[in-house]
Design a protein around this motif. Sequence first.
Motif, mmCIF file in Angstrom:
data_model
loop_
_atom_site.group_PDB
_atom_site.id
_atom_site.type_symbol
_atom_site.label_atom_id
_atom_site.label_comp_id
_atom_site.label_asym_id
_atom_site.label_seq_id
_atom_site.Cartn_x
_atom_site.Cartn_y
_atom_site.Cartn_z
ATOM 1 N N GLN A 217 0.810 -1.215 0.000
ATOM 2 C CA GLN A 217 0.000 0.000 0.000
ATOM 3 C C GLN A 217 0.848 1.272 0.000
ATOM 4 N N ALA A 218 1.900 1.298 0.821
ATOM 5 C CA ALA A 218 2.718 2.511 0.965
ATOM 6 C C ALA A 218 3.907 2.533 0.015
ATOM 7 N N GLY A 219 4.358 1.343 -0.420
ATOM 8 C CA GLY A 219 5.473 1.270 -1.352
ATOM 9 C C GLY A 219 6.810 1.056 -0.660
ATOM 10 N N PRO A 220 7.820 0.609 -1.418
ATOM 11 C CA PRO A 220 9.116 0.248 -0.829
ATOM 12 C C PRO A 220 9.877 1.411 -0.201
ATOM 13 N N GLU A 221 9.738 2.624 -0.751
ATOM 14 C CA GLU A 221 10.475 3.768 -0.184
ATOM 15 C C GLU A 221 9.982 4.078 1.225
ATOM 16 N N LYS A 222 8.674 4.143 1.384
ATOM 17 C CA LYS A 222 8.107 4.374 2.714
ATOM 18 C C LYS A 222 8.451 3.216 3.655
ATOM 19 N N TYR A 223 8.409 1.995 3.138
ATOM 20 C CA TYR A 223 8.726 0.815 3.943
ATOM 21 C C TYR A 223 10.137 0.947 4.516
ATOM 22 N N ASP A 224 11.099 1.320 3.674
ATOM 23 C CA ASP A 224 12.483 1.479 4.140
ATOM 24 C C ASP A 224 12.591 2.585 5.175
ATOM 25 N N GLN A 225 11.867 3.663 4.960
ATOM 26 C CA GLN A 225 11.921 4.780 5.911
ATOM 27 C C GLN A 225 11.367 4.372 7.267
ATOM 28 N N LEU A 226 10.260 3.639 7.257
ATOM 29 C CA LEU A 226 9.663 3.215 8.521
ATOM 30 C C LEU A 226 10.543 2.186 9.216
ATOM 31 N N ALA A 227 11.129 1.275 8.433
ATOM 32 C CA ALA A 227 11.992 0.247 9.005
ATOM 33 C C ALA A 227 13.195 0.857 9.728
ATOM 34 N N GLN A 228 13.665 1.996 9.224
ATOM 35 C CA GLN A 228 14.817 2.668 9.830
ATOM 36 C C GLN A 228 14.403 3.791 10.782
ATOM 37 N N HIS A 229 13.108 3.914 11.005
ATOM 38 C CA HIS A 229 12.516 4.948 11.861
ATOM 39 C C HIS A 229 12.912 6.351 11.398
ATOM 40 N N ARG A 230 12.974 6.518 10.073
ATOM 41 C CA ARG A 230 13.205 7.843 9.497
ATOM 42 C C ARG A 230 11.882 8.584 9.281
ATOM 43 N N ILE A 231 10.779 7.865 9.364
ATOM 44 C CA ILE A 231 9.467 8.484 9.512
ATOM 45 C C ILE A 231 8.827 7.883 10.754
ATOM 46 N N LYS A 232 7.885 8.591 11.329
ATOM 47 C CA LYS A 232 7.273 8.128 12.568
ATOM 48 C C LYS A 232 6.140 7.145 12.288
ATOM 49 N N TRP A 233 5.849 6.344 13.278
ATOM 50 C CA TRP A 233 4.740 5.405 13.160
ATOM 51 C C TRP A 233 3.390 6.118 13.197
ATOM 52 N N THR A 234 3.400 7.395 13.481
ATOM 53 C CA THR A 234 2.166 8.182 13.402
ATOM 54 C C THR A 234 1.940 8.721 11.997
ATOM 55 N N ASP A 235 2.846 8.439 11.070
ATOM 56 C CA ASP A 235 2.665 8.851 9.680
ATOM 57 C C ASP A 235 1.332 8.309 9.152
ATOM 58 N N GLN A 236 0.689 9.082 8.273
ATOM 59 C CA GLN A 236 -0.617 8.687 7.757
ATOM 60 C C GLN A 236 -0.565 7.339 7.051
ATOM 61 N N SER A 237 0.584 6.995 6.446
ATOM 62 C CA SER A 237 0.705 5.703 5.757
ATOM 63 C C SER A 237 0.533 4.539 6.721
ATOM 64 N N VAL A 238 0.985 4.703 7.958
ATOM 65 C CA VAL A 238 0.824 3.654 8.975
ATOM 66 C C VAL A 238 -0.640 3.557 9.387
ATOM 67 N N VAL A 239 -1.255 4.695 9.627
ATOM 68 C CA VAL A 239 -2.667 4.705 10.015
ATOM 69 C C VAL A 239 -3.522 4.059 8.921
ATOM 70 N N THR A 240 -3.205 4.362 7.667
ATOM 71 C CA THR A 240 -3.947 3.780 6.544
ATOM 72 C C THR A 240 -3.783 2.266 6.501
ATOM 73 N N ALA A 241 -2.556 1.789 6.708
ATOM 74 C CA ALA A 241 -2.315 0.337 6.686
ATOM 75 C C ALA A 241 -3.033 -0.353 7.837
ATOM 76 N N LEU A 242 -3.016 0.250 9.023
ATOM 77 C CA LEU A 242 -3.726 -0.325 10.160
ATOM 78 C C LEU A 242 -5.233 -0.347 9.908
ATOM 79 N N THR A 243 -5.733 0.702 9.284
ATOM 80 C CA THR A 243 -7.159 0.747 8.950
ATOM 81 C C THR A 243 -7.514 -0.376 7.982
ATOM 82 N N THR A 244 -6.634 -0.635 7.011
ATOM 83 C CA THR A 244 -6.848 -1.727 6.059
ATOM 84 C C THR A 244 -6.797 -3.067 6.775
ATOM 85 N N LEU A 245 -5.816 -3.238 7.653
ATOM 86 C CA LEU A 245 -5.681 -4.502 8.389
ATOM 87 C C LEU A 245 -6.888 -4.742 9.291
#
Length: 444
Positions: A217-245
């Motif tokens: 859903q978010a794509g590999p670039e966002k995935y890498d950023q989240l994996a390295q905590h370069r974006i926060k888990w409060t990012d909208q992409s995380v909220v969207t994925a949790l909503t989907t799950l």
Amino acid sequence: MRRPAATALRTTATVSSVLALTLAVSACGGDTEPAGGGGELAGKTVTVAGVWTGSEQKNFKKVLDAFSAKTGAKTVFVPSGDNVSTFVGSKIEGGNAPDVVLVPQVGVLQQFVKAGWLSPLSKETTATATAGLAPVWKNYGTVDGTYYGLYFKAAHKSTVWYAPDALSQAGVNEPKTWAELLAAGRALADSGRPAFAVAGEDGWTLTDWFENVYLSQAGPEKYDQLAQHRIKWTDQSVVTALTTLAEVFKDKQLVAGGAQGALQTDFPGSVEKVFGPQPEAGMVYEGDFVGGVAKDEFGKKPGVDAKFFPFPAVGTGTPPVVSGGDAAVVLKDAKNGAGGMKLLEFLATPEAAEVWAGAGGFLSPNKNVKPEAYGDDTARATAKSLVAAGDSVRFDMSDQAPAAFGGTKGAGEWKLLQDFLRDPSNPKATAAALEAAAAKAYGN
């Protein structure tokens, strides 16, 4: 991971229990004897520590046997238990470090490097690995530009396994999209069998669910950023994925036994609910290793009465390929570091991988492994998919995180996703709780 790939069937052990198990294994023939008296390592012993137990350990010893036949070395496999870092630290402190360690988490490999425990891989190992592995696998074994970890065994964690009779009875085909997956699941429930057996008792399975949804859903670039905590888990992409799950977690038609039943189901139990003598669900999401459990524990034949389809694309994304794996490293304080490096030179070759491929329960990220080396069509198909993904493969996100966040039972991401399974009504609150735990673990 902790996953039986690498993995999930393992339980955490204290150092004392690990040492007791080590003595028991040694007494029961943990050594691998050389085939003959010759070879460049004749008279030498190479000690290997790893998390593998049961059939994984048995089949890896076949690889060690092949190494012994080539070099004359004697090999000893020492089970480390799930807490590899504690085990290795105690061995180094006691002056009895193994020569080679098989590390199941990127974060732990990085921890070993920072502690100064590892030797860089030899030029021979690097050259062979470079010829056989997609660059992404080398990157996961590299810290600050130096190559330390050779990925030998991989897991394909983007496979959904199902009982063919269940889908046939429900009149549905293998879904290609997330929407089709949910529709198929509800059709399964309407035909008398809930869609998914979810192993909520094991928090790592829930991280895998999230990672596949997020990567697609978010794509590999966002995935890498989240994996390295370069974006926060409060990012909208995380909220969207949790909503989907939450679309799965909140639907009793889709989760066998509802959330309460899932939270009381461990990984082996989830496979049993689909492929056991009294099936309670039609599908189970997890890695390629599901097929091995279905075969070994319940007599199912992968590709015949235990089939899989790729984890489907979510929204406008592409189908995800999430992987895990075990990296072989050589310890600086090893008594036979030279012999350990020779073992890694062997493990980098297709020849070594093909030994285990023939035994089953194994995938290699090495593109030069012959497809015919795998024992069945299902293993060939999953191996082909993993290799074909190339650099689009993404390593299990929780395995890249500090263990306090991504790999500890009852804490961090594991616990918070279990809480979310129990009550998926507030994705934003869950994202905030994940960020608080991540910030503490990452130190930022």
